[in-house]
Structure formats: structure tokens, C-alpha cells
Design a protein around this motif. Structure first.
Motif, PDB file in Angstrom:
ATOM      1  N   ALA A 215       0.795  -1.227   0.000  1.00 24.03           N
ATOM      2  CA  ALA A 215       0.000   0.000   0.000  1.00 24.03           C
ATOM      3  C   ALA A 215       0.828   1.279   0.000  1.00 24.03           C
ATOM      4  O   ALA A 215       0.389   2.287  -0.554  1.00 24.03           O
ATOM      5  CB  ALA A 215      -0.939   0.013   1.210  1.00 24.03           C
ATOM      6  N   VAL A 216       2.001   1.269   0.601  1.00 26.26           N
ATOM      7  CA  VAL A 216       2.757   2.514   0.791  1.00 26.26           C
ATOM      8  C   VAL A 216       3.903   2.641  -0.206  1.00 26.26           C
ATOM      9  O   VAL A 216       4.047   3.668  -0.871  1.00 26.26           O
ATOM     10  CB  VAL A 216       3.277   2.609   2.244  1.00 26.26           C
ATOM     11  CG1 VAL A 216       4.147   3.844   2.413  1.00 26.26           C
ATOM     12  CG2 VAL A 216       2.100   2.656   3.209  1.00 26.26           C
ATOM     13  N   ARG A 217       4.731   1.615  -0.317  1.00 27.93           N
ATOM     14  CA  ARG A 217       5.832   1.680  -1.295  1.00 27.93           C
ATOM     15  C   ARG A 217       5.293   1.668  -2.716  1.00 27.93           C
ATOM     16  O   ARG A 217       5.849   2.299  -3.608  1.00 27.93           O
ATOM     17  CB  ARG A 217       6.779   0.492  -1.084  1.00 27.93           C
ATOM     18  CG  ARG A 217       7.728   0.646   0.089  1.00 27.93           C
ATOM     19  CD  ARG A 217       9.023   1.319  -0.345  1.00 27.93           C
ATOM     20  NE  ARG A 217       9.927   0.377  -0.964  1.00 27.93           N
ATOM     21  CZ  ARG A 217      10.768   0.685  -1.944  1.00 27.93           C
ATOM     22  NH1 ARG A 217      10.780   1.910  -2.434  1.00 27.93           N
ATOM     23  NH2 ARG A 217      11.584  -0.214  -2.441  1.00 27.93           N
ATOM     24  N   ALA A 218       4.219   0.912  -2.952  1.00 33.72           N
ATOM     25  CA  ALA A 218       3.609   0.818  -4.276  1.00 33.72           C
ATOM     26  C   ALA A 218       2.207   0.251  -4.107  1.00 33.72           C
ATOM     27  O   ALA A 218       1.880  -0.328  -3.076  1.00 33.72           O
ATOM     28  CB  ALA A 218       4.440  -0.079  -5.201  1.00 33.72           C
ATOM     29  N   ASP A 219       1.397   0.416  -5.127  1.00 28.40           N
ATOM     30  CA  ASP A 219       0.031  -0.093  -5.082  1.00 28.40           C
ATOM     31  C   ASP A 219       0.033  -1.543  -5.556  1.00 28.40           C
ATOM     32  O   ASP A 219      -0.372  -1.866  -6.663  1.00 28.40           O
ATOM     33  CB  ASP A 219      -0.868   0.771  -5.973  1.00 28.40           C
ATOM     34  CG  ASP A 219      -2.334   0.380  -5.857  1.00 28.40           C
ATOM     35  OD1 ASP A 219      -2.675  -0.371  -4.915  1.00 28.40           O
ATOM     36  OD2 ASP A 219      -3.126   0.806  -6.702  1.00 28.40           O
ATOM     37  N   LEU A 220       0.506  -2.425  -4.666  1.00 25.10           N
ATOM     38  CA  LEU A 220       0.710  -3.828  -5.039  1.00 25.10           C
ATOM     39  C   LEU A 220      -0.021  -4.778  -4.097  1.00 25.10           C
ATOM     40  O   LEU A 220       0.395  -5.927  -3.922  1.00 25.10           O
ATOM     41  CB  LEU A 220       2.213  -4.154  -5.037  1.00 25.10           C
ATOM     42  CG  LEU A 220       3.050  -3.454  -6.110  1.00 25.10           C
ATOM     43  CD1 LEU A 220       4.534  -3.645  -5.834  1.00 25.10           C
ATOM     44  CD2 LEU A 220       2.703  -4.011  -7.484  1.00 25.10           C
ATOM     45  N   ARG A 221      -1.102  -4.309  -3.479  1.00 27.46           N
ATOM     46  CA  ARG A 221      -1.794  -5.143  -2.499  1.00 27.46           C
ATOM     47  C   ARG A 221      -2.297  -6.464  -3.103  1.00 27.46           C
ATOM     48  O   ARG A 221      -2.215  -7.512  -2.459  1.00 27.46           O
ATOM     49  CB  ARG A 221      -2.946  -4.347  -1.875  1.00 27.46           C
ATOM     50  CG  ARG A 221      -3.787  -5.118  -0.875  1.00 27.46           C
ATOM     51  CD  ARG A 221      -2.996  -5.570   0.353  1.00 27.46           C
ATOM     52  NE  ARG A 221      -3.801  -6.448   1.167  1.00 27.46           N
ATOM     53  CZ  ARG A 221      -4.649  -6.037   2.123  1.00 27.46           C
ATOM     54  NH1 ARG A 221      -4.775  -4.732   2.372  1.00 27.46           N
ATOM     55  NH2 ARG A 221      -5.352  -6.900   2.806  1.00 27.46           N
ATOM     56  N   GLN A 222      -2.807  -6.433  -4.319  1.00 20.08           N
ATOM     57  CA  GLN A 222      -3.294  -7.672  -4.935  1.00 20.08           C
ATOM     58  C   GLN A 222      -2.164  -8.673  -5.120  1.00 20.08           C
ATOM     59  O   GLN A 222      -2.341  -9.868  -4.897  1.00 20.08           O
ATOM     60  CB  GLN A 222      -3.972  -7.375  -6.275  1.00 20.08           C
ATOM     61  CG  GLN A 222      -5.335  -6.700  -6.142  1.00 20.08           C
ATOM     62  CD  GLN A 222      -6.032  -6.572  -7.486  1.00 20.08           C
ATOM     63  OE1 GLN A 222      -5.397  -6.529  -8.532  1.00 20.08           O
ATOM     64  NE2 GLN A 222      -7.353  -6.501  -7.442  1.00 20.08           N
TER      65      GLN A 222
END
Length: 207
Positions: A108-115
Motif C-alpha cells: 500500500a505505501v511503497r507501491a500499489d501492489l496489495r493484490q
């Protein structure tokens, strides 16, 4: 033999997770429980070697995608070598960080990679804690505390104060996402007061 209990501590850098992990471990041991106190990244021989790659060096050393893969490699070894054997023999496992940190930091913070984080977690790890204590603390005070340690493991602190504020938001959002598992604990108090809020929740989970 009954399965043990898996407890984790989460929060921004310098929030007091390690202190609270130790205090809870001491209290539960005094109450007669076998406790395995561990940490991430790390907690097993192979995972500790990967830890050095993640927490030392320049902030741009790894991309968020590479970090996710390294964290999962370390977590899998930790799970196989430390967490699962302890739970299987009925011990209480207390880990200073687990998958929630990857959900917040890289997802969520470093990149939008939650999925991506969730998909890899389901495929490679497939385990969630029974109870998670998120220590919520003022980011500026926490960052000063973290940097004052001079541990040499300052890679994430070196991202700066704005990064810590975004992490705090991420952990608060996570607590709302998993209300049955996560307890948001006010860390802006003396350690003994924070621990006094956590112990009853841990004992309730044991019961």
C-alpha cells in the motif's frame, strides 16, 4: 495435542513493537506457557540471512516487487522452521511483524501492489495470526526513536517522516479491514501502560 496460539505485533518503525513483544512473552511465560519469541524478517537461520538484504543499505536497493519476493522467501523459511513446529507442539508464538507488514509497506505505501501481496501470501504462506496487536504511535516520535538506535538496520527509516505517516495510515486502515483479528493499541504511553492493555487481550485469545 492442541494447536498453539499465533500472536503478532505490527506498527511503524520505532513504535515499540519489539518491547511489547518481549513484555508479553515474559508475562505469558510467568503464567506457565511455552512461548517462542521471534521476528520478521528473520526468525530462522535462512530468514535472518535474507533480513540483512532487506533492512540494510540504500533505500533504492530493491524495487517494491523485489522486496515482496524477498519477504515471502524469508517468511516461508520462518514458517517452516520456527512458527509451524512451535504451533504444532502447542506453544504460543509471538512474532514481531508478519504478513501485515508486507501488506502495508509494499502493498500500500511503497507501491500499489496489495493484490500481488495477497496473491503471493495465499500461494506461499497461507497462514494468518490468531491475534494481531498494532501499536499506533506518533510517527515523528517513533522515527526519532528508531534512528536513535543506530542499529545499522535503518533502510526503511531512511525513507523519511512522510513515509512513516503513510505507514501509520496504512496500519490504521488494516486494523479496520480485519477488526476481529487486529487490535489497535495506543503506543503514545509508557511501555508498562501499553503492555497492560495487551495482556488481557492475549489471555482472552488463549482462553
Amino acid at each position: 495435542m492442541a494447536r498453539g496460539l499465533f500472536l503478532t505485533f505490527e506498527g511503524i518503525d520505532g513504535s515499540g513493537k519489539s518491547t511489547q513483544s518481549r513484555l508479553l512473552a515474559d508475562a505469558l511465560r510467568d503464567a506457565g506457557h511455552e512461548v517462542v519469541l521471534t521476528r520478521e524478517p528473520g526468525g530462522s537461520k535462512g530468514a535472518e540471512e535474507i533480513r540483512k538484504l532487506l533492512v540494510e543499505g540504500d533505500t533504492n536497493r530493491w524495487s517494491p516487487e523485489t522486496e515482496i519476493l524477498l519477504f515471502n522467501a524469508a517468511r516461508r523459511d520462518h514458517l517452516e522452521r520456527t512458527i509451524r513446529p512451535a504451533l504444532d507442539r502447542g506453544a504460543v508464538v509471538i512474532s514481531d511483524r508478519f504478513a501485515d507488514s508486507t501488506r502495508v509497506y509494499q502493498g500500500a505505501v511503497r507501491a500499489d501492489l496489495r493484490q500481488t501481496v495477497d496473491a503471493l501470501h495465499d500461494l506461499i504462506i497461507g497462514v494468518e495470526p490468531d491475534r494481531t496487536f498494532i501499536i499506533d504511535m506518533d510517527p515523528e516520535a517513533a522515527l526519532k526513536r528508531g534512528l536513535a538506535r543506530n542499529s545499522g538496520e535503518d533502510r526503511f527509516e531512511d525513507f523519511g517522516l512522510d513515509f512513516q505517516h503513510r505507514l501509520q495510515t496504512g496500519f490504521r486502515t488494516l486494523a479496520a479491514e480485519y477488526p476481529d483479528r487486529c487490535a489497535l493499541i495506543d503506543g503514545n504511553r509508557p511501555p508498562e501502560q501499553v503492555a497492560a492493555d495487551i495482556l488481557p487481550l492475549a489471555l482472552q485469545a488463549l482462553a
